[in-house]
Design a protein around this motif. Sequence first.
Motif, PDB file in Angstrom:
ATOM      1  N   THR A  64     121.668  -4.014 -10.608  1.00 43.29           N
ATOM      2  CA  THR A  64     122.632  -3.754 -11.676  1.00 43.29           C
ATOM      3  C   THR A  64     121.970  -3.059 -12.847  1.00 43.29           C
ATOM      4  OG1 THR A  64     123.884  -5.721 -11.063  1.00 43.29           O
ATOM      5  CG2 THR A  64     124.283  -4.810 -13.247  1.00 43.29           C
ATOM      6  N   SER A  65     122.609  -2.012 -13.325  1.00 42.14           N
ATOM      7  CA  SER A  65     122.142  -1.299 -14.517  1.00 42.14           C
ATOM      8  C   SER A  65     123.263  -1.309 -15.548  1.00 42.14           C
ATOM      9  CB  SER A  65     121.765   0.141 -14.165  1.00 42.14           C
ATOM     10  OG  SER A  65     121.418   0.868 -15.330  1.00 42.14           O
ATOM     11  N   GLY A  66     123.000  -1.876 -16.700  1.00 44.02           N
ATOM     12  CA  GLY A  66     124.022  -1.970 -17.730  1.00 44.02           C
ATOM     13  C   GLY A  66     124.971  -3.129 -17.480  1.00 44.02           C
ATOM     14  N   CYS A  67     125.896  -3.340 -18.389  1.00 47.44           N
ATOM     15  CA  CYS A  67     126.774  -4.512 -18.370  1.00 47.44           C
ATOM     16  C   CYS A  67     128.031  -4.271 -17.529  1.00 47.44           C
ATOM     17  CB  CYS A  67     127.185  -4.871 -19.794  1.00 47.44           C
ATOM     18  SG  CYS A  67     128.285  -6.300 -19.861  1.00 47.44           S
ATOM     19  N   PRO A  68     128.244  -5.061 -16.471  1.00 44.03           N
ATOM     20  CA  PRO A  68     129.422  -4.865 -15.612  1.00 44.03           C
ATOM     21  C   PRO A  68     130.759  -5.105 -16.292  1.00 44.03           C
ATOM     22  CG  PRO A  68     127.707  -6.007 -14.398  1.00 44.03           C
ATOM     23  CD  PRO A  68     127.259  -5.960 -15.831  1.00 44.03           C
ATOM     24  N   VAL A  69     130.811  -5.897 -17.367  1.00 45.25           N
ATOM     25  CA  VAL A  69     132.094  -6.067 -18.050  1.00 45.25           C
ATOM     26  C   VAL A  69     132.296  -5.003 -19.127  1.00 45.25           C
ATOM     27  CG1 VAL A  69     132.279  -8.540 -17.598  1.00 45.25           C
ATOM     28  CG2 VAL A  69     131.219  -7.774 -19.717  1.00 45.25           C
ATOM     29  N   HIS A  70     131.342  -4.069 -19.198  1.00 41.99           N
ATOM     30  CA  HIS A  70     131.448  -2.932 -20.122  1.00 41.99           C
ATOM     31  C   HIS A  70     131.615  -3.381 -21.570  1.00 41.99           C
ATOM     32  CE1 HIS A  70     131.784  -0.926 -16.326  1.00 41.99           C
ATOM     33  NE2 HIS A  70     132.980  -1.429 -16.088  1.00 41.99           N
ATOM     34  N   HIS A  71     130.817  -4.389 -21.919  1.00 41.81           N
ATOM     35  CA  HIS A  71     130.776  -4.905 -23.289  1.00 41.81           C
ATOM     36  C   HIS A  71     130.658  -3.758 -24.300  1.00 41.81           C
ATOM     37  CE1 HIS A  71     130.899  -8.980 -24.471  1.00 41.81           C
ATOM     38  NE2 HIS A  71     129.840  -9.423 -23.835  1.00 41.81           N
ATOM     39  N   LEU A  72     131.338  -3.882 -25.421  1.00 44.70           N
ATOM     40  CA  LEU A  72     131.285  -2.859 -26.472  1.00 44.70           C
ATOM     41  C   LEU A  72     130.049  -3.109 -27.351  1.00 44.70           C
ATOM     42  CD1 LEU A  72     135.087  -2.925 -27.335  1.00 44.70           C
ATOM     43  CD2 LEU A  72     133.890  -1.402 -25.750  1.00 44.70           C
ATOM     44  N   LYS A 327     102.664  -9.957  -6.721  1.00 44.50           N
ATOM     45  CA  LYS A 327     102.885 -10.016  -8.157  1.00 44.50           C
ATOM     46  C   LYS A 327     103.220  -8.627  -8.692  1.00 44.50           C
ATOM     47  CE  LYS A 327     100.716 -11.608 -12.448  1.00 44.50           C
ATOM     48  NZ  LYS A 327      99.505 -12.221 -13.058  1.00 44.50           N
ATOM     49  N   ARG A 328     104.282  -8.535  -9.461  1.00 45.02           N
ATOM     50  CA  ARG A 328     104.704  -7.248 -10.011  1.00 45.02           C
ATOM     51  C   ARG A 328     103.781  -6.820 -11.153  1.00 45.02           C
ATOM     52  NH1 ARG A 328     108.213 -10.613  -7.071  1.00 45.02           N
ATOM     53  NH2 ARG A 328     110.164  -9.542  -6.557  1.00 45.02           N
ATOM     54  N   GLY A 329     103.894  -5.556 -11.508  1.00 46.27           N
ATOM     55  CA  GLY A 329     103.127  -5.047 -12.630  1.00 46.27           C
ATOM     56  C   GLY A 329     103.779  -5.398 -13.959  1.00 46.27           C
ATOM     57  N   GLU A 330     103.044  -5.200 -15.040  1.00 49.98           N
ATOM     58  CA  GLU A 330     103.558  -5.515 -16.374  1.00 49.98           C
ATOM     59  C   GLU A 330     104.513  -4.445 -16.892  1.00 49.98           C
ATOM     60  OE1 GLU A 330     103.008  -8.337 -17.904  1.00 49.98           O
ATOM     61  OE2 GLU A 330     101.569  -9.104 -16.434  1.00 49.98           O
ATOM     62  N   VAL A 331     104.458  -3.253 -16.318  1.00 49.56           N
ATOM     63  CA  VAL A 331     105.350  -2.158 -16.714  1.00 49.56           C
ATOM     64  C   VAL A 331     106.025  -1.602 -15.467  1.00 49.56           C
ATOM     65  CG1 VAL A 331     103.998  -1.562 -18.751  1.00 49.56           C
ATOM     66  CG2 VAL A 331     103.477  -0.461 -16.568  1.00 49.56           C
ATOM     67  N   ARG A 332     107.052  -0.803 -15.670  1.00 51.01           N
ATOM     68  CA  ARG A 332     107.795  -0.217 -14.559  1.00 51.01           C
ATOM     69  C   ARG A 332     106.881   0.614 -13.660  1.00 51.01           C
ATOM     70  NH1 ARG A 332     113.509   0.467 -15.243  1.00 51.01           N
ATOM     71  NH2 ARG A 332     114.304  -0.100 -17.306  1.00 51.01           N
ATOM     72  N   ALA A 333     107.116   0.534 -12.343  1.00 50.25           N
ATOM     73  CA  ALA A 333     106.442   1.431 -11.414  1.00 50.25           C
ATOM     74  C   ALA A 333     107.131   2.791 -11.452  1.00 50.25           C
ATOM     75  CB  ALA A 333     106.483   0.849 -10.007  1.00 50.25           C
ATOM     76  N   TRP A 341     117.223  -1.540 -13.375  1.00 49.44           N
ATOM     77  CA  TRP A 341     116.729  -2.849 -13.783  1.00 49.44           C
ATOM     78  C   TRP A 341     115.215  -2.835 -13.625  1.00 49.44           C
ATOM     79  CZ3 TRP A 341     117.539  -7.054 -16.403  1.00 49.44           C
ATOM     80  CH2 TRP A 341     116.785  -8.191 -16.154  1.00 49.44           C
ATOM     81  N   PRO A 342     114.455  -3.188 -14.666  1.00 47.02           N
ATOM     82  CA  PRO A 342     112.998  -3.135 -14.575  1.00 47.02           C
ATOM     83  C   PRO A 342     112.432  -4.241 -13.686  1.00 47.02           C
ATOM     84  CG  PRO A 342     113.685  -3.958 -16.730  1.00 47.02           C
ATOM     85  CD  PRO A 342     114.928  -3.541 -16.019  1.00 47.02           C
ATOM     86  N   VAL A 343     111.852  -3.839 -12.559  1.00 46.95           N
ATOM     87  CA  VAL A 343     111.243  -4.795 -11.637  1.00 46.95           C
ATOM     88  C   VAL A 343     109.797  -4.994 -12.083  1.00 46.95           C
ATOM     89  CG1 VAL A 343     110.727  -5.348  -9.224  1.00 46.95           C
ATOM     90  CG2 VAL A 343     112.756  -3.993  -9.796  1.00 46.95           C
ATOM     91  N   ILE A 344     109.587  -5.937 -12.978  1.00 44.41           N
ATOM     92  CA  ILE A 344     108.279  -6.163 -13.584  1.00 44.41           C
ATOM     93  C   ILE A 344     107.951  -7.661 -13.541  1.00 44.41           C
ATOM     94  CG2 ILE A 344     108.414  -4.152 -15.111  1.00 44.41           C
ATOM     95  CD1 ILE A 344     109.286  -6.054 -17.356  1.00 44.41           C
ATOM     96  N   HIS A 345     106.723  -7.987 -13.846  1.00 44.93           N
ATOM     97  CA  HIS A 345     106.312  -9.385 -13.896  1.00 44.93           C
ATOM     98  C   HIS A 345     106.950 -10.063 -15.101  1.00 44.93           C
ATOM     99  CE1 HIS A 345     103.814 -12.929 -13.435  1.00 44.93           C
ATOM    100  NE2 HIS A 345     103.437 -12.833 -14.688  1.00 44.93           N
ATOM    101  N   ARG A 346     107.583 -11.189 -14.840  1.00 38.31           N
ATOM    102  CA  ARG A 346     108.226 -11.963 -15.909  1.00 38.31           C
ATOM    103  C   ARG A 346     107.777 -13.414 -15.792  1.00 38.31           C
ATOM    104  NH1 ARG A 346     112.718  -8.702 -17.452  1.00 38.31           N
ATOM    105  NH2 ARG A 346     113.162  -7.129 -15.858  1.00 38.31           N
TER     106      ARG A 346
END
Length: 494
Positions: A64-72, A327-333, A341-346
Amino acid sequence: MGKPTGFMDYERHSRSERDPAKRTNDWDIYTLPLEEAELERQGARCMDCGIPTCHTGTMINGMTSGCPVHHLIPEWNDLVFQGQWEEALKREHKMNNFPEFTGLACPAPCEGACVLGINEPPVAIRSIELEIINKGFENGWVQPEPPKTRTDKKVAVVGSGPAGLACAAQLNKAGHHVTVFERHDRVGGLLTYGIPEMKLPYSVVERRVKLLEAEGITFITNTEVGKDYPISSLQSEFDAIVLCGGATKARDVNVEGRKLKGIHYAMDFLHANTKSLLDSNLEDGQYISAKDKDVVVIGGGDTGVDCLATSLRHKCKSLTQFDIYEKRGEVRAADNPWPQWPVIHRVEYGQKEAAAVFGKDPRAYAVMTKKFVGDENGHVKEIHTINVETITDENGQRIRKEIPGTEKVWPAQLVLLAIGFSGPEQDFLQKMNVETDEYSNVKAEYGKYKTNIEGIFAAGDMRRGQSLIVWAINEGREAARECDRYLMGETNLP
């Protein structure tokens, strides 16, 4: 946009957290609110983008990228910066029936798609969203708004999770007589029994449910359609039906020793704990206890994190979380660019707590379970694993390649399977004669929500498969729109 340089003037601050070691001694919410002045500064960080992507709500590479309910979002960020909180609440409620739910339990894909997030920490959208609705309740701005007129149409909503509640709320606004059926003893579905108390308190869910009741919605609990309430009665007594039962069929692991005692689905663990907590503060003993046990959680997602946090509050002996991925990286690949959606280490709340209690992050990466071994009483005592490498073949399929020499044995008297869901329960759908797709979900086109049976619609995880709360709200709202169109020939619902 009240402050064009706000994103340069102010650093990101989101809701703070209570001490991770101390909070494992209670079930109170683990986050703390920001001060009003700080929230207004955070609102000022919103950039008034030429093309804001925070509220797009699209799928990119399966995420998912961005808000699915299209929040203002840009609108209420600016209103918060200007101190116009009540007006901000109106804009927030315009697209989202339940901002208190998403503000507490949504992973915030809006922040992942924030334009500022390209090269700076994104706007603290979720924190602002939550404080707007909290301030609304505190100041009495949120009041029941029953429809001024009623139609003669009756609609049944099956399931009271986020999709069912959103659908019911919208259909009620259209003036229909709405009845929501819930098979458990409390309304809320996943919101109540799938998310622990310290993350989404039941009082928050109950507050909204009472508001919906005051607006005219009828809730029937402890009633499973097809078992306690005949499907024939449902179809004869209501003009339309919306199925919002969720995707509750848990994924399993097919390995040796799976039938040993002490191995449970995550949702069975979480549900029983929350019910016992709400019923008796755990004094009835009607839950799966992690006390003094070596606990292993299989699955690296949010549900697994909730299992960690719950086990810690039971005072487990040790705690490990298996993640099938490295383990994911600290920044985007490079292959994960914005606005994906940023797949990073959280490090999520339960992992912080485990590190505070046991001195280290509980996760073991790239680990695959090979077998469970039991004791003389048929109870699990250890897990045998091997490390794996995840590769993608020429057909785009992920394959786990075992790495020889990485075998390991882990002590475990409690194993929790948190590896997702495979779809809705099929018995009910078969009784309804509703068609399913190749993934076993209800077959109903997105945006239309019509099943193969006249007057029956489907929304949320039951239709799309396991997903986010915010997608469930989106689908519940849209299914209500299409149901209203079916009943009245036209609709004014968004």
